[in-house]
Each structure stands twice: as C-alpha cells, then as structure tokens.
Design an enzyme around this catalytic site. Structure first.
Site, PDB file in Angstrom:
ATOM      1  N   CYS A 115      16.243  55.803  35.579  1.00 43.21           N
ATOM      2  CA  CYS A 115      15.413  56.925  34.713  1.00 43.21           C
ATOM      3  C   CYS A 115      15.385  58.087  35.747  1.00 43.21           C
ATOM      4  O   CYS A 115      14.984  59.018  35.070  1.00 43.21           O
ATOM      5  CB  CYS A 115      14.214  56.204  34.171  1.00 43.21           C
ATOM      6  SG  CYS A 115      14.687  55.028  32.885  1.00 43.21           S
ATOM      7  N   HIS A 256       9.180  62.660  33.571  1.00 43.99           N
ATOM      8  CA  HIS A 256       9.749  61.844  32.615  1.00 43.99           C
ATOM      9  C   HIS A 256       8.965  61.181  31.575  1.00 43.99           C
ATOM     10  O   HIS A 256       7.774  60.814  31.771  1.00 43.99           O
ATOM     11  CB  HIS A 256      10.297  60.547  33.670  1.00 43.99           C
ATOM     12  CG  HIS A 256      10.832  59.484  33.074  1.00 43.99           C
ATOM     13  ND1 HIS A 256      11.927  59.674  31.960  1.00 43.99           N
ATOM     14  CD2 HIS A 256      10.934  58.163  33.028  1.00 43.99           C
ATOM     15  CE1 HIS A 256      12.509  58.611  31.620  1.00 43.99           C
ATOM     16  NE2 HIS A 256      11.723  57.442  32.080  1.00 43.99           N
ATOM     17  N   ASN A 286      11.425  56.635  25.374  1.00 52.94           N
ATOM     18  CA  ASN A 286      11.720  56.932  26.740  1.00 52.94           C
ATOM     19  C   ASN A 286      13.403  57.049  26.642  1.00 52.94           C
ATOM     20  O   ASN A 286      14.256  56.004  26.172  1.00 52.94           O
ATOM     21  CB  ASN A 286      11.283  55.706  27.574  1.00 52.94           C
ATOM     22  CG  ASN A 286      12.019  55.863  29.030  1.00 52.94           C
ATOM     23  OD1 ASN A 286      12.934  56.678  29.139  1.00 52.94           O
ATOM     24  ND2 ASN A 286      11.441  54.916  29.716  1.00 52.94           N
TER      25      ASN A 286
HETATM   26  N1  COA Z   1       3.527  44.944  20.286  1.00 54.46           N
HETATM   27  C1  COA Z   1       2.596  44.227  20.013  1.00 54.46           C
HETATM   28  N2  COA Z   1       1.933  43.553  21.457  1.00 54.46           N
HETATM   29  C2  COA Z   1       2.766  43.641  22.483  1.00 54.46           C
HETATM   30  C3  COA Z   1       3.667  44.433  22.696  1.00 54.46           C
HETATM   31  C4  COA Z   1       4.179  45.249  21.343  1.00 54.46           C
HETATM   32  N3  COA Z   1       5.396  45.902  21.254  1.00 54.46           N
HETATM   33  N4  COA Z   1       4.451  44.438  23.772  1.00 54.46           N
HETATM   34  C5  COA Z   1       3.549  43.697  24.463  1.00 54.46           C
HETATM   35  N5  COA Z   1       2.582  43.048  23.757  1.00 54.46           N
HETATM   36  C6  COA Z   1       1.461  42.282  24.170  1.00 54.46           C
HETATM   37  C7  COA Z   1       1.698  41.462  25.324  1.00 54.46           C
HETATM   38  O1  COA Z   1       2.564  40.172  24.901  1.00 54.46           O
HETATM   39  C8  COA Z   1       0.338  41.126  25.748  1.00 54.46           C
HETATM   40  O2  COA Z   1      -0.074  39.975  25.034  1.00 54.46           O
HETATM   41  P1  COA Z   1      -1.147  38.809  25.732  1.00 54.46           P
HETATM   42  O3  COA Z   1      -2.069  39.608  26.228  1.00 54.46           O
HETATM   43  O4  COA Z   1      -1.279  38.113  24.639  1.00 54.46           O
HETATM   44  O5  COA Z   1      -0.083  38.481  26.870  1.00 54.46           O
HETATM   45  C9  COA Z   1      -0.581  42.452  25.333  1.00 54.46           C
HETATM   46  O6  COA Z   1       0.216  43.171  24.393  1.00 54.46           O
HETATM   47  C10 COA Z   1      -0.841  43.346  26.218  1.00 54.46           C
HETATM   48  O7  COA Z   1       0.481  43.515  27.212  1.00 54.46           O
HETATM   49  P2  COA Z   1       0.445  44.488  28.405  1.00 54.46           P
HETATM   50  O8  COA Z   1       1.838  44.345  29.215  1.00 54.46           O
HETATM   51  O9  COA Z   1      -0.878  44.138  29.375  1.00 54.46           O
HETATM   52  O10 COA Z   1       0.406  45.841  27.858  1.00 54.46           O
HETATM   53  P3  COA Z   1       0.244  47.110  28.448  1.00 54.46           P
HETATM   54  O11 COA Z   1      -1.054  47.770  28.012  1.00 54.46           O
HETATM   55  O12 COA Z   1       0.486  47.134  29.953  1.00 54.46           O
HETATM   56  O13 COA Z   1       1.484  47.999  27.845  1.00 54.46           O
HETATM   57  C11 COA Z   1       3.809  48.606  28.411  1.00 54.46           C
HETATM   58  C12 COA Z   1       2.608  47.607  28.041  1.00 54.46           C
HETATM   59  C13 COA Z   1       4.949  48.086  28.456  1.00 54.46           C
HETATM   60  C14 COA Z   1       3.510  49.479  27.189  1.00 54.46           C
HETATM   61  C15 COA Z   1       3.096  49.318  29.866  1.00 54.46           C
HETATM   62  O14 COA Z   1       2.936  48.255  30.517  1.00 54.46           O
HETATM   63  C16 COA Z   1       4.206  50.429  30.130  1.00 54.46           C
HETATM   64  O15 COA Z   1       4.616  51.025  29.287  1.00 54.46           O
HETATM   65  N6  COA Z   1       4.678  49.858  31.019  1.00 54.46           N
HETATM   66  C17 COA Z   1       5.531  50.995  32.026  1.00 54.46           C
HETATM   67  C18 COA Z   1       6.877  50.841  31.348  1.00 54.46           C
HETATM   68  C19 COA Z   1       7.851  52.063  31.602  1.00 54.46           C
HETATM   69  O16 COA Z   1       7.624  53.177  31.633  1.00 54.46           O
HETATM   70  N7  COA Z   1       9.172  51.400  31.839  1.00 54.46           N
HETATM   71  C20 COA Z   1      10.103  52.589  32.224  1.00 54.46           C
HETATM   72  C21 COA Z   1      10.128  53.135  33.338  1.00 54.46           C
HETATM   73  S1  COA Z   1      11.287  54.385  33.247  1.00 54.46           S
END
Ligand code: COA
Length: 337
Positions: A115, A256, A286
């Site tokens: 990315c 980004h 994204n």
């Molecule tokens: N819908 C519903 N629940 C979801 C879900 C979805 N699409 N994706 C994950 N969950 C759940 C998880 O399983 C977790 O459940 P649990 O507590 O029972 O295990 C819960 O939601 C919380 O997960 P968590 O990973 O702590 O959520 P978060 O607030 O960190 O958000 C992301 C998850 C992926 C949105 C976030 O971590 C993120 O954006 N990270 C950066 C990713 C990124 O930018 N990547 C590209 C870089 S170029």
C-alpha cells in the site's frame, strides 16, 4: 550534481462502476453496516467485474492523466506501476498498461511496496526526472484488490476496494512549485503482519495452499493499526522537518485511506485540523496504491487543492513500509467532467 525541480502536473483516475455496500456484505458475512462504519469509516467500495484486472483500471486512469496533460503515450519516457494486485507475477502490469495505452517502446516496470507503493513509485519517478534521466514519467497506482480477498474472512473483506489513479511527473518551471521531499522507511520485523502467503516462490500454488486459502490477503489488523498510527506521525514530522516546513504550513493532509480511526488519530497527534484532512474512504474503502491519487484528483476537483497549496501525503502498509511526500502544487491538470 544539481537536481531539477519536479512537479506533479496532471492526474487521472478510474473506479469500477459496481458499488458494494456494507449491507451487501452483511448478506454473506457475519458483519453489519454499523460495525464496519464505526470501526473503519467505510460505507461502500467499488469492485471490478469477473475478468477485469488491475491493468484494465490502470490503463483508463493513465489515459485520463495523459489527456488532461494534453500529451500522447508516445511522449512518455518511463511508466512505473505500483500494485499489490498485479495482473500476473510477470510480465509487469506496467507492460499490460503500456500495451493498452499505446506506449510502444517506452520503459515500463512494476514496483512492489504494497500500500506504500504509490509513494515509493513517486519517489522513484521523481529521481528519474530530477536527475535528467527522464522528462515525463507516468506513475500509476492500479488495484483490483478484491481478487486477493478471502470473501469468507470478515477481518479483511470489509476493508478493501478497487480503483486506479495516475499522475504525470515533469520538470517544474521554478523551485516555487513541485516535490519538496520524501521520507521512506520499512520495518522488516513486520513481514508476518500483512501478507499474501502463497503463489510466490516461498509457497508456490498447490492443492494444499488453495484449500488453506493461502492465496488471499492475511492480516493482523490490530498490529497494523498500531503501526500505522505510529508511523504516519513520525514520517510526516520527518519530511516536514527536513523540508524546513511546519505542520501549520500544510494546506491539505492526504493520508493513505485504510481506516478513518487511523487517519483521525494521526491528524490529532500531528495537530492538523479536520478541515485540512482529506478522506474519501467512506466511498472507496482501502484501494491500496490507488488511494492517494484518487484523493488528489477528488481534492483538485473539489477546489481543495489549488495552485500554491502545500500537500502532505503519507502512505503505509505491508512490509511494514511507510512513505511521505511533501509537494507544493502548481496547476494540477485533470479532465473536467
Ligand atoms: N464485522 C463484525 N465483527 C468483526 C469484523 C467484522 N467485519 N471483523 C472483526 N470483527 C470482530 C473480531 O472478530 C473481534 O471479535 P472478538 O472480540 O469476539 O474476537 C471484534 O470484532 C474486535 O476485533 P478487533 O480486531 O479488535 O477490531 P478493531 O477495532 O481492531 O478493528 C480492524 C479491526 C481490522 C478494522 C482494525 O484493526 C484495522 O483497521 N486495522 C488496520 C488494518 C489496515 O489498515 N490494513 C491495511 C493497511 S494498508
């Protein structure tokens, strides 16, 4: 050796017509519009049709940038394409785009920095023009990321979208406009955090890699989140310091587009007010290497980048890599709709 100033003179973009909303995704995934929009800021994304690849989007964006600049593909000295969803491992997506836009004989290559690819490609193109090795370099970010997504993995499926953007780099008329500086970096301890494990020489395609769904993006979302929030701030500060500029000088911050909470946290830490932060994440998700040029085009169209504006772009992603670029824009040519 004295380097020439380099400007971003034109931009062109292309997004697929098909809109996939959060509600659409919640029909097949255990998720909801409420979860996706509050945790990521994304409401919908564009997705290519079956049979469409990154070069199909990239070629349209490239042609639009050339049309905006009023030049032909034959006038280009170099084409650099950044993509994490290339048409094939080889030949390069740049080669496929060259064929589609009629850039016969022009050097063309792909650059792999996930990315952060658009910023790395910008830095590479800038070096060619600044050193006098090229006069006109087309930098393209082209993504059909949806083809690399495991549509049964709610942790990644809801975040990404497809699109493409291209910019033209040329020598600037004066040092009052153009690219001011870059900060590039990479933390190789994070290779496990975000990757597409199979299909390369480490894990070539086998029945096992297919059944283990190893040909799709795997991500540790929490760790990537923490990394992003940290490096956006540090990289932005570095490029500003090296350029002798201050946060208050920045007219528009174009990060980004991965997660609105990452963007908001970084802007808050940097002290950039919301009206100086650009985001279109809500509509596109994204789009990896396409996200920053998609923002540039939309910001110019909406009058949020005008001649004389200082724009700070920051990318980050798998590697774990990051990159920032500070630019004083002149007239950014784009096709008027
Ligand atoms: N819908 C519903 N629940 C979801 C879900 C979805 N699409 N994706 C994950 N969950 C759940 C998880 O399983 C977790 O459940 P649990 O507590 O029972 O295990 C819960 O939601 C919380 O997960 P968590 O990973 O702590 O959520 P978060 O607030 O960190 O958000 C992301 C998850 C992926 C949105 C976030 O971590 C993120 O954006 N990270 C950066 C990713 C990124 O930018 N990547 C590209 C870089 S170029």
């Amino acid at each position: 050796m004295k380097h020439r100033p380099v400007k971003i003179s034109a931009v062109g973009t292309h997004i697929p017509a098909r809109v996939v909303t959060n509600d659409d995704l919640s029909l097949t995934l255990d998720t909801s519009d409420e979860w996706i929009s509050t945790r990521s800021g994304i409401r919908e994304r564009r997705i290519v049709e079956n049979g469409e690849a990154a070069s199909d989007l990239g070629a349209v964006a490239a042609s639009r940038a050339l049309e905006a600049a009023g030049i032909d593909a034959a006038d280009l000295d170099l084409i650099i394409v950044a993509s994490l969803s290339p048409d094939m491992l080889f030949p390069s997506t740049a080669s496929f785009i060259s064929a589609k836009i009629g850039a016969d004989g022009t050097p063309a290559f792909d650059l792999s920095a996930a990315c952060t690819g658009f910023i790395y490609a910008l830095a590479t193109g800038n070096a060619f023009v600044a050193s006098g090795q090229a006069d006109r370099v087309l930098v393209v970010g082209a993504e059909a990321v949806s083809k690399m997504i495991d549509w049964t993995d709610r942790g990644t499926a809801v975040l990404f979208g497809d699109g493409a953007g291209a910019v033209l780099l040329e020598p600037a008329d004066s040092r009052d406009e153009g690219i001011i500086g870059f900060d590039l970096g990479n933390d190789p301890s994070g290779t496990e955090m975000l990757q597409l494990p199979a299909g390369g020489s480490r894990n070539p395609a086998t029945e096992e890699t297919v059944s283990a769904r190893q040909h799709f993006i795997k991500m540790n979302g929490r760790e990537v989140f923490k990394f992003a929030a940290r490096v956006i701030e540090s990289s932005a500060r570095k490029v500003l310091d090296r350029s002798g500029c201050k946060i208050g000088d920045v007219d528009l911050f174009v990060p980004h587009q991965a997660n609105i909470r990452i963007i908001d946290a970084a802007a808050r830490k940097l002290g950039i007010p919301p009206e100086r932060v650009f985001s279109n994440l809500e509509r596109y998700g994204n789009t990896s290497c396409a996200s920053i040029p998609l923002c540039l085009e939309e910001a110019a169209a909406g009058g949020r980048i005008t001649s004389g504006d200082l724009v700070l772009m920051v990318g980050f992603g798998a590697g774990l890599a990051w990159g920032s670029c500070l630019v004083r824009f002149g007239d950014l040519q784009r096709i008027q709709e």
